[in-house]
Design an enzyme around this catalytic site. Structure first.
Site, PDB file in Angstrom:
ATOM      1  CB  CYS A  75      -1.317   0.037   1.159  1.00 40.29           C
ATOM      2  SG  CYS A  75      -1.853   1.912   1.485  1.00 40.29           S
ATOM      3  CD  GLU A  76      -0.039   5.258  -4.427  1.00 42.83           C
ATOM      4  OE1 GLU A  76      -0.873   5.984  -3.761  1.00 42.83           O
ATOM      5  OE2 GLU A  76       0.519   4.552  -5.492  1.00 42.83           O
ATOM      6  CG  HIS A  77      -2.882   5.347   1.166  1.00 41.11           C
ATOM      7  ND1 HIS A  77      -3.812   4.613   1.280  1.00 41.11           N
ATOM      8  CD2 HIS A  77      -2.594   6.365   0.524  1.00 41.11           C
ATOM      9  CE1 HIS A  77      -4.008   5.836  -0.032  1.00 41.11           C
ATOM     10  NE2 HIS A  77      -3.254   6.304  -0.162  1.00 41.11           N
ATOM     11  CG  HIS A  78      -0.380   3.865   6.428  1.00 36.02           C
ATOM     12  ND1 HIS A  78      -1.581   3.769   5.872  1.00 36.02           N
ATOM     13  CD2 HIS A  78      -0.870   4.780   7.517  1.00 36.02           C
ATOM     14  CE1 HIS A  78      -2.199   4.552   6.307  1.00 36.02           C
ATOM     15  NE2 HIS A  78      -1.067   5.142   6.905  1.00 36.02           N
ATOM     16  CD  GLN A 117      -8.578  -5.072  -2.915  1.00 31.35           C
ATOM     17  OE1 GLN A 117      -8.344  -4.752  -1.529  1.00 31.35           O
ATOM     18  NE2 GLN A 117      -9.631  -5.468  -2.946  1.00 31.35           N
ATOM     19  CG  HIS A 145      -5.430  -3.334   2.511  1.00 33.74           C
ATOM     20  ND1 HIS A 145      -5.122  -2.699   1.683  1.00 33.74           N
ATOM     21  CD2 HIS A 145      -6.887  -4.375   1.082  1.00 33.74           C
ATOM     22  CE1 HIS A 145      -5.403  -2.715   0.384  1.00 33.74           C
ATOM     23  NE2 HIS A 145      -6.568  -3.529   0.467  1.00 33.74           N
ATOM     24  CB  CYS A 147      -2.252  -0.039   6.279  1.00 37.85           C
ATOM     25  SG  CYS A 147      -3.675   0.096   4.970  1.00 37.85           S
TER      26      CYS A 147
END
Length: 193
Positions: A75-78, A117, A145, A147
């Site tokens: 995941c590119e956020h976390h 996703q 996920h 995260c």
């Protein structure tokens, strides 16, 4: 990828959390993480359509569905992993088909990038649609996920489901219903897989 930059970044991260990157258990960690990143994010610079060789088979004009293609992404956020399965269906047009392994490879290539996703689902559908020009494409991804499981809300085993539909899967409710039934493991007429 720039392995040296990744290693330097990992050293800074370790220092930032109060660790000593030179202690015995961590001394090789920056290099290990850099090699891991090359592996798990190796799809970043690969053209996902490059391997989609199209074959001509005038006799096949029915739905092709591959269920439960394993996928692992970050995941590119976390920068935490998400993992699950992709289900990919298409209906050939004018006998244009591709090898089944090519669909799994497409999923793998696009998953091996920093992702969300929702975008991954759309990219698989759009790449397959552009390469095959089929009557329809449908992609459903189910994933957990980390995260959501490890941090924040802390809800392990929560599954996120996304879908992307193109062509006849979008325009024809019966086609979409048939695909969903097959995706769940059923056959028309009530027979189970």
């Amino acid at each position: 990828m720039d392995r040296e930059k990744i290693e330097n970044g990992v050293r800074l991260l370790l220092e930032g959390i109060g660790e000593d990157p030179e202690r015995p258990g961590l001394k090789g960690t920056p290099g290990r993480v850099a090699r891991m990143m090359e592996d798990i994010l190796g799809g970043t610079l690969i053209d996902p359509a490059a391997d989609l060789e199209v074959f001509q088979d005038e006799k096949h004009d029915e739905m092709v569905l591959i269920r439960n293609i394993p996928l692992y992404s970050v995941c590119e956020h976390h920068l935490l992993p998400f993992a699950g399965v992709a289900h990919v269906a298409y209906i050939p047009k004018e006998g244009r088909i591709i090898g089944l392994s090519k669909i799994a490879r497409l999923v793998d290539t696009l998953a091996r990038r920093l992702q969300v996703q929702e975008r991954l689902t759309k990219q698989i559908a759009d790449t397959l649609n552009a390469a095959l020009n089929p009557l329809g494409v449908m992609v459903v991804i189910e994933a957990e996920h980390l995260c959501m499981s490890m941090r924040g809300i802390k809800k392990p085993k929560a599954v996120t489901v996304t879908s992307a539909v193109r062509g006849s899967f979008r325009n024809n409710p019966a086609t979409r219903a048939e695909a969903m039934m097959l995706l769940k493991g059923g056959f028309p007429g009530g027979r189970e897989v």
